[in-house]
Design a protein around this motif. Structure first.
Motif, PDB file in Angstrom:
ATOM      1  N   GLN A   1       0.829  -1.205   0.000  1.00 13.30           N
ATOM      2  CA  GLN A   1       0.000   0.000   0.000  1.00 13.30           C
ATOM      3  C   GLN A   1       0.867   1.260   0.000  1.00 13.30           C
ATOM      4  OE1 GLN A   1      -2.448  -0.915   3.431  1.00 13.30           O
ATOM      5  NE2 GLN A   1      -4.140  -1.633   2.154  1.00 13.30           N
ATOM      6  N   ARG A   2       1.991   1.208   0.713  1.00 14.05           N
ATOM      7  CA  ARG A   2       2.909   2.350   0.684  1.00 14.05           C
ATOM      8  C   ARG A   2       3.486   2.549  -0.714  1.00 14.05           C
ATOM      9  NH1 ARG A   2       7.273   1.721   5.311  1.00 14.05           N
ATOM     10  NH2 ARG A   2       8.063   3.599   4.255  1.00 14.05           N
ATOM     11  N   ALA A   3       3.812   1.443  -1.393  1.00 15.82           N
ATOM     12  CA  ALA A   3       4.335   1.538  -2.763  1.00 15.82           C
ATOM     13  C   ALA A   3       3.278   2.113  -3.704  1.00 15.82           C
ATOM     14  CB  ALA A   3       4.783   0.160  -3.244  1.00 15.82           C
ATOM     15  N   GLN A   4       2.029   1.696  -3.536  1.00 15.41           N
ATOM     16  CA  GLN A   4       0.943   2.238  -4.356  1.00 15.41           C
ATOM     17  C   GLN A   4       0.789   3.737  -4.129  1.00 15.41           C
ATOM     18  OE1 GLN A   4      -2.586  -0.070  -3.495  1.00 15.41           O
ATOM     19  NE2 GLN A   4      -1.560  -1.995  -3.978  1.00 15.41           N
ATOM     20  N   ALA A   5       0.965   4.171  -2.886  1.00 19.65           N
ATOM     21  CA  ALA A   5       0.831   5.593  -2.583  1.00 19.65           C
ATOM     22  C   ALA A   5       1.956   6.406  -3.222  1.00 19.65           C
ATOM     23  CB  ALA A   5       0.828   5.807  -1.065  1.00 19.65           C
ATOM     24  N   VAL A   6       3.161   5.843  -3.266  1.00 18.19           N
ATOM     25  CA  VAL A   6       4.295   6.541  -3.877  1.00 18.19           C
ATOM     26  C   VAL A   6       4.079   6.697  -5.379  1.00 18.19           C
ATOM     27  CG1 VAL A   6       6.771   6.405  -4.385  1.00 18.19           C
ATOM     28  CG2 VAL A   6       5.929   5.823  -2.098  1.00 18.19           C
ATOM     29  N   ASN A   7       3.622   5.620  -6.040  1.00 15.42           N
ATOM     30  CA  ASN A   7       3.370   5.678  -7.485  1.00 15.42           C
ATOM     31  C   ASN A   7       2.094   4.904  -7.794  1.00 15.42           C
ATOM     32  OD1 ASN A   7       3.293   5.679 -10.239  1.00 15.42           O
ATOM     33  ND2 ASN A   7       5.362   4.910 -10.551  1.00 15.42           N
ATOM     34  N   PRO A   8       0.959   5.606  -7.876  1.00 18.57           N
ATOM     35  CA  PRO A   8      -0.326   4.922  -8.127  1.00 18.57           C
ATOM     36  C   PRO A   8      -0.424   4.297  -9.510  1.00 18.57           C
ATOM     37  CG  PRO A   8      -0.645   7.162  -7.265  1.00 18.57           C
ATOM     38  CD  PRO A   8       0.783   7.045  -7.663  1.00 18.57           C
ATOM     39  N   ASN A   9       0.551   4.578 -10.383  1.00 24.89           N
ATOM     40  CA  ASN A   9       0.466   4.091 -11.761  1.00 24.89           C
ATOM     41  C   ASN A   9       1.488   3.001 -12.069  1.00 24.89           C
ATOM     42  OD1 ASN A   9      -1.609   5.969 -12.530  1.00 24.89           O
ATOM     43  ND2 ASN A   9      -0.051   7.559 -12.507  1.00 24.89           N
ATOM     44  N   TRP A  10       2.080   2.404 -11.040  1.00 30.19           N
ATOM     45  CA  TRP A  10       2.979   1.269 -11.247  1.00 30.19           C
ATOM     46  C   TRP A  10       2.180  -0.006 -11.005  1.00 30.19           C
ATOM     47  CZ3 TRP A  10       7.259  -0.987  -7.686  1.00 30.19           C
ATOM     48  CH2 TRP A  10       8.095  -1.842  -8.433  1.00 30.19           C
ATOM     49  N   SER A  11       2.273  -0.941 -11.918  1.00 24.19           N
ATOM     50  CA  SER A  11       1.404  -2.117 -11.893  1.00 24.19           C
ATOM     51  C   SER A  11       1.786  -3.143 -10.829  1.00 24.19           C
ATOM     52  CB  SER A  11       1.417  -2.798 -13.261  1.00 24.19           C
ATOM     53  OG  SER A  11       2.735  -3.228 -13.593  1.00 24.19           O
ATOM     54  N   VAL A  12       3.072  -3.262 -10.502  1.00 20.49           N
ATOM     55  CA  VAL A  12       3.542  -4.372  -9.665  1.00 20.49           C
ATOM     56  C   VAL A  12       2.923  -4.382  -8.271  1.00 20.49           C
ATOM     57  CG1 VAL A  12       5.577  -5.502  -8.672  1.00 20.49           C
ATOM     58  CG2 VAL A  12       5.665  -4.582 -10.996  1.00 20.49           C
ATOM     59  N   PRO A  13       2.819  -3.242  -7.565  1.00 19.90           N
ATOM     60  CA  PRO A  13       2.187  -3.303  -6.233  1.00 19.90           C
ATOM     61  C   PRO A  13       0.750  -3.805  -6.274  1.00 19.90           C
ATOM     62  CG  PRO A  13       3.379  -1.238  -6.507  1.00 19.90           C
ATOM     63  CD  PRO A  13       3.352  -1.895  -7.844  1.00 19.90           C
ATOM     64  N   TYR A  14       0.016  -3.471  -7.325  1.00 23.10           N
ATOM     65  CA  TYR A  14      -1.358  -3.954  -7.447  1.00 23.10           C
ATOM     66  C   TYR A  14      -1.378  -5.464  -7.669  1.00 23.10           C
ATOM     67  CZ  TYR A  14      -2.588   0.966  -7.882  1.00 23.10           C
ATOM     68  OH  TYR A  14      -2.745   2.311  -7.645  1.00 23.10           O
ATOM     69  N   PHE A  15      -0.438  -5.949  -8.485  1.00 26.20           N
ATOM     70  CA  PHE A  15      -0.362  -7.395  -8.735  1.00 26.20           C
ATOM     71  C   PHE A  15      -0.023  -8.146  -7.447  1.00 26.20           C
ATOM     72  CE2 PHE A  15       2.430 -11.034  -9.595  1.00 26.20           C
ATOM     73  CZ  PHE A  15       1.529 -11.867 -10.244  1.00 26.20           C
ATOM     74  N   ASP A  16       0.970  -7.657  -6.721  1.00 23.51           N
ATOM     75  CA  ASP A  16       1.352  -8.329  -5.468  1.00 23.51           C
ATOM     76  C   ASP A  16       0.240  -8.239  -4.427  1.00 23.51           C
ATOM     77  OD1 ASP A  16       3.800  -9.307  -6.278  1.00 23.51           O
ATOM     78  OD2 ASP A  16       4.902  -7.528  -5.668  1.00 23.51           O
ATOM     79  N   HIS A  17      -0.425  -7.088  -4.383  1.00 23.60           N
ATOM     80  CA  HIS A  17      -1.558  -6.919  -3.472  1.00 23.60           C
ATOM     81  C   HIS A  17      -2.649  -7.939  -3.815  1.00 23.60           C
ATOM     82  CE1 HIS A  17      -4.414  -3.789  -1.375  1.00 23.60           C
ATOM     83  NE2 HIS A  17      -4.621  -5.023  -0.963  1.00 23.60           N
ATOM     84  N   ALA A  18      -2.915  -8.090  -5.120  1.00 28.21           N
ATOM     85  CA  ALA A  18      -3.925  -9.054  -5.571  1.00 28.21           C
ATOM     86  C   ALA A  18      -3.527 -10.476  -5.205  1.00 28.21           C
ATOM     87  CB  ALA A  18      -4.122  -8.937  -7.082  1.00 28.21           C
ATOM     88  N   SER A  19      -2.255 -10.812  -5.402  1.00 29.99           N
ATOM     89  CA  SER A  19      -1.778 -12.163  -5.072  1.00 29.99           C
ATOM     90  C   SER A  19      -1.934 -12.435  -3.580  1.00 29.99           C
ATOM     91  CB  SER A  19      -0.311 -12.304  -5.485  1.00 29.99           C
ATOM     92  OG  SER A  19      -0.151 -12.092  -6.871  1.00 29.99           O
ATOM     93  N   LEU A  20      -1.664 -11.416  -2.778  1.00 28.53           N
ATOM     94  CA  LEU A  20      -1.815 -11.552  -1.325  1.00 28.53           C
ATOM     95  C   LEU A  20      -3.280 -11.805  -0.960  1.00 28.53           C
ATOM     96  CD1 LEU A  20      -0.136  -9.257   1.300  1.00 28.53           C
ATOM     97  CD2 LEU A  20      -2.560  -9.776   1.470  1.00 28.53           C
ATOM     98  N   LEU A  21      -4.184 -11.021  -1.559  1.00 29.01           N
ATOM     99  CA  LEU A  21      -5.605 -11.212  -1.280  1.00 29.01           C
ATOM    100  C   LEU A  21      -6.064 -12.603  -1.702  1.00 29.01           C
ATOM    101  CD1 LEU A  21      -6.971  -7.718  -2.422  1.00 29.01           C
ATOM    102  CD2 LEU A  21      -6.807  -8.559  -0.072  1.00 29.01           C
ATOM    103  N   MET A  22      -5.545 -13.088  -2.818  1.00 22.05           N
ATOM    104  CA  MET A  22      -5.919 -14.422  -3.276  1.00 22.05           C
ATOM    105  C   MET A  22      -5.418 -15.479  -2.302  1.00 22.05           C
ATOM    106  SD  MET A  22      -5.391 -16.117  -7.057  1.00 22.05           S
ATOM    107  CE  MET A  22      -3.602 -16.253  -6.918  1.00 22.05           C
TER     108      MET A  22
END
Length: 525
Positions: free
Chosen positions: A333-354
């Motif tokens: 979430q901190r990485a997403q806040a630094v750059n909301p347009n980088w795809s990798v934090p969203y992918f890792d966040h999704a993998s964690l939720l899964m």
């Protein structure tokens, strides 16, 4: 800032930052060369032409920007440079119709501007020239009339050039959007390449014959962009660039992580203040499964810069490997806040939720990651697992097909650090690889991927059979011997295991695999 990236901000228009690249300064001497003014009137004409040229490029890009905003896509900035402009979208829309609308807007804007210039030309001829009462006024009005005609032609040239179906020109993007709507994303990439490359070659030939070095420079940029449509082509381009300018990056891309780590260690010793060297080395350690060494480098980087994007992401991935999901989520979430347009934090966040069984929220994050970066095979593969768990086989299979279409090797063979994906997901793996092998029974990547899944789920008999089939197809792949050797150990066949480890040790050109094989051989001493 490096010279090639030097831009100046000219404020914001409709929420979009407008920047001019330093290369636009060269438009003035170019206009002087084209018009060769000898008096004030000629100088005014040249300056107005330059102003019109830059204005038309700006309005062309704003056409793209306004169209993007209409379909709900954030526009980060518009950059104007000597050879055109660039509209920086936060992400590319998933719907081909939205992409078509966005990329059609620029040429349509130039068509409108050409019409307005022709209208001004006709109006000056019919209304203003006849009523001019002095020769001086007549000459100035005639200059403006000629300028309007020149600017109309300029807009038509911009339309024709931009509609050439070569990616990333507007014509190439329009072709890609249309073919994606008709034939799907992967086929759209292939068709756009098949059409664009011959046309690019013709542009290069024309540039050589005409000695147009500006066009040739532009063709180089187009070639680099068009390579992004093909994963293997892009990989070769990246390998070539890294081989010339960053040898450590070259070895990393080749999967020779230990050699890369050694070179990054040299860089760390030379530039201990450079945070990127620590993080690059941490990436190498992580790929080799050396989590403690990776963690040491990441912690060092975070002490140097607590908000470094890549350091935050790597720290979260290390925590996720240790199944400390709550702590990992904080870093993502901190990485997403630094750059909301980088795809990798969203992918890792999704993998964690899964991993935590929150499948629908995971899908939302996967969708966001793919919207931001649509050509990552792993994103589609892992999203297919989420669809599979939800019982949506149609969507799971679509994602698998897209991933394989982008890069069969990267979609079908997991790097070591991602092998944990197979654990407790054996049914999904059998479905995924079974579909590929049903069509192509001798696909070495699919055989290897399914063998890895069998090994991860302790199905050693089938793992051995699949590794052996893969070796028959691809006998030069070191990892096949290494992993089959591990399978033989589990099957209590030490002689066969030793033979495979010896083969892996002698044949491997990657130091970390050779070291791993040598370590396993010591257990037979």
């Amino acid at each position: 800032m490096k010279a090639l990236g030097l831009t100046w901000s000219f404020g914001r228009w409709r929420g979009v930052e407008v920047r001019f690249h330093f290369s636009t300064l060269f438009s003035i001497p170019i206009a002087y060369y084209l018009f060769s003014p000898v008096d004030l009137r000629g100088l005014v004409e040249a300056l107005l032409w330059v102003g019109g040229f830059l204005l038309f490029i700006f309005l062309h890009e704003m056409g793209h920007a306004l169209a993007a905003q209409l379909v709900g896509v954030e526009v980060k900035s518009v950059v104007i440079w000597l050879l055109g402009g660039l509209t920086n979208l936060a992400y590319k829309p998933e719907k081909p119709a939205h992409n078509f609308f966005i990329y059609a807007a620029g040429p349509l804007m130039n068509m409108l501007l050409a019409f307005l210039c022709v209208t001004a030309y006709i109006a000056s001829a019919i209304i203003f020239l006849p009523i001019s009462n002095t020769p001086e006024t007549y000459i100035w009005l005639q200059m403006f009339q000629n300028l309007f005609l020149s600017l109309a032609i300029l807009n038509l040239i911009l339309v024709v050039f931009n509609l050439i179906p070569v990616y990333p020109l507007d014509g190439g993007n329009l072709l890609h959007a249309a073919t994606e709507w008709l034939f799907g994303k992967v086929n759209a990439d292939r068709i756009t390449l098949a059409v664009g490359i011959p046309l690019l070659v013709l542009l290069v030939i024309f540039g050589i014959v005409a000695r147009d070095y500006i066009l040739l420079a532009f063709c180089v940029l187009i070639a680099l962009s068009i390579s992004s449509l093909n994963h293997n082509m892009l990989r070769k381009v990246n390998l070539g660039i890294n081989y010339l300018f960053k040898r450590a990056g070259y070895f990393y891309l080749r999967g020779d992580y230990e050699r890369a780590a050694r070179l990054y260690t040299t860089d760390v010793e030379k530039q201990p203040e450079n945070i990127n060297n620590y993080l690059a080395r941490a990436g190498c350690y992580l790929a080799m499964g050396q989590k403690a060494r990776a963690l040491a480098d990441v912690e060092r980087a975070l002490r140097m810069n607590p908000d470094h994007l890549f350091a935050l992401e790597l720290r979260g991935e290390l925590l996720m490997l240790d199944k400390d999901y709550d702590a990992a989520l904080v870093y993502f979430q901190r990485a997403q806040a630094v750059n909301p347009n980088w795809s990798v934090p969203y992918f890792d966040h999704a993998s964690l939720l899964m991993e935590r069984g929150e499948l629908n929220p995971a899908l939302e994050k996967f969708n966001k990651a793919i919207a931001l970066q649509s050509r990552m095979p792993l994103f589609y593969v892992v999203r297919s697992l989420a669809h599979f768990k939800l019982g949506d086989l149609k969507s799971a299979h679509e994602d698998q097909d897209v991933a394989v279409g982008i890069s069969p090797e990267e979609a079908l063979v997991m790097v070591d650090v991602n092998l944990m994906l197979y654990e407790d997901n054996f049914e999904w793996a059998k479905d995924f690889y079974g579909r590929i092998l049903e069509k192509r029974p001798h696909n070495a990547f699919a055989l290897q991927g399914l063998a890895d899944a069998c090994l991860a789920n302790r199905d050693f008999v089938n793992a051995e059979a699949l590794y052996s089939r893969a070796i028959e197809v691809n006998p030069k792949e070191t990892r096949l011997y290494l992993w089959r050797g591990k399978t033989y150990v589990e099957l209590n066949e030490p002689a066969k295991a030793k033979k495979d480890f010896e083969r892996a040790s002698s044949a491997s050109d990657k130091l970390h695999l050779k070291r791993q094989a040598d370590g396993l051989l010591k257990s037979f001493s």
